[in-house]
Design an enzyme around this catalytic site. Sequence first.
Site, PDB file in Angstrom:
ATOM      1  CB  SER A   1       1.079   8.108  -0.438  1.00  0.00           C
ATOM      2  OG  SER A   1       0.956   7.930   0.952  1.00  0.00           O
TER       3      SER A   1
ATOM      4  CG  HIS B 153      -5.005   7.683   8.124  1.00  0.00           C
ATOM      5  ND1 HIS B 153      -5.268   7.266   6.834  1.00  0.00           N
ATOM      6  CD2 HIS B 153      -3.669   7.523   8.312  1.00  0.00           C
ATOM      7  CE1 HIS B 153      -4.136   6.863   6.272  1.00  0.00           C
ATOM      8  NE2 HIS B 153      -3.159   7.018   7.135  1.00  0.00           N
TER       9      HIS B 153
ATOM     10  CB  THR C  67      -1.793  11.578  -1.382  1.00  0.00           C
ATOM     11  OG1 THR C  67      -1.318  10.327  -1.905  1.00  0.00           O
ATOM     12  CG2 THR C  67      -2.589  12.285  -2.461  1.00  0.00           C
ATOM     13  CB  ALA C  68      -1.632  14.647   3.259  1.00  0.00           C
TER      14      ALA C  68
ATOM     15  CE  LYS D 170      -3.801   2.489   0.727  1.00  0.00           C
ATOM     16  NZ  LYS D 170      -4.632   2.248   1.920  1.00  0.00           N
TER      17      LYS D 170
END
Length: 286
Positions: A58, A149, A110-111, A56
């Site tokens: 980003s 999150h 990604t933030a 997983k």
Amino acid sequence: MQSLTLGYSPCPNDTFLFYPLIHHSISGNGIRFVERLEDVETLNRLAMEEALDVCKVSYHAFAYIRERYILLRSGGAMGRGCGPLIVSKRLSVPGELKRKKIAVPGQFTTACLLLQLFDPTLTELIFLPFHEIMTAVQEDQADAGVIIHESRFTYHSYGLHKVLDLGEWWEKSTGLPLPLGGIAAKRSLGAVTLAKLSTIVRASVEYARNHPSETFSYVHAHSQEMSDEVCSSHIALYVNDFSLDPGPEGERAAELLFTRGEQLGLFPSSRAPLFVPASSSLSDVG
């Protein structure tokens, strides 16, 4: 039997989606997975080091590894109304962020990418684990923080308020869903294994959505003392139809995210296909 390393986060959406696969509720189709649970930024760095076969990541981190990894069509986090929030104790509007210290949950999240796309002049960044950001803002170690999150459900309890919803900004400016994270697999695994992985992960997502109660104990064992309500809200927000397949709309969103980042020189450009093909023909994955 083929053995592959699989990395994902302890966040409820990931443990929910991968429970059926790890606990053999579905067939591994000749593949045995050795799981590793880490926070999102650790996973990003492990993937960038090619330390995991399937991981997983980003979307921001994936921009740097597109030549070596490809995204599976299932298991990712994408959608609407699920983007990172900029929160603060004292600042009220985005214009006040100039020359302020902003806590961000990792350089390759990604933030962080969305913040840079929103305003490239915001450069006073402090990189912290996502679960430490609200405390840092509350204690004036940072003027504002970008939260992800389950933090989007709890920031009010820290005396913080929303300055900007970066997901809402993305959706209004593009008309597309927001790509947050995806499941990346090494291109070197080859077409046959990538096809198997696509089938397996989709089956795991489908099983979890159809049998949510079976995942309960596993999800809560990794949810870091999260309340049942917040845990359920987290899963409901981040597990959706895009978790099964991005579809044409999701593919356009991912392509645009990378195009915008490339235009700002934030990461190298690439012509490699982003996703494992939806058809059974996987010849074009290198």
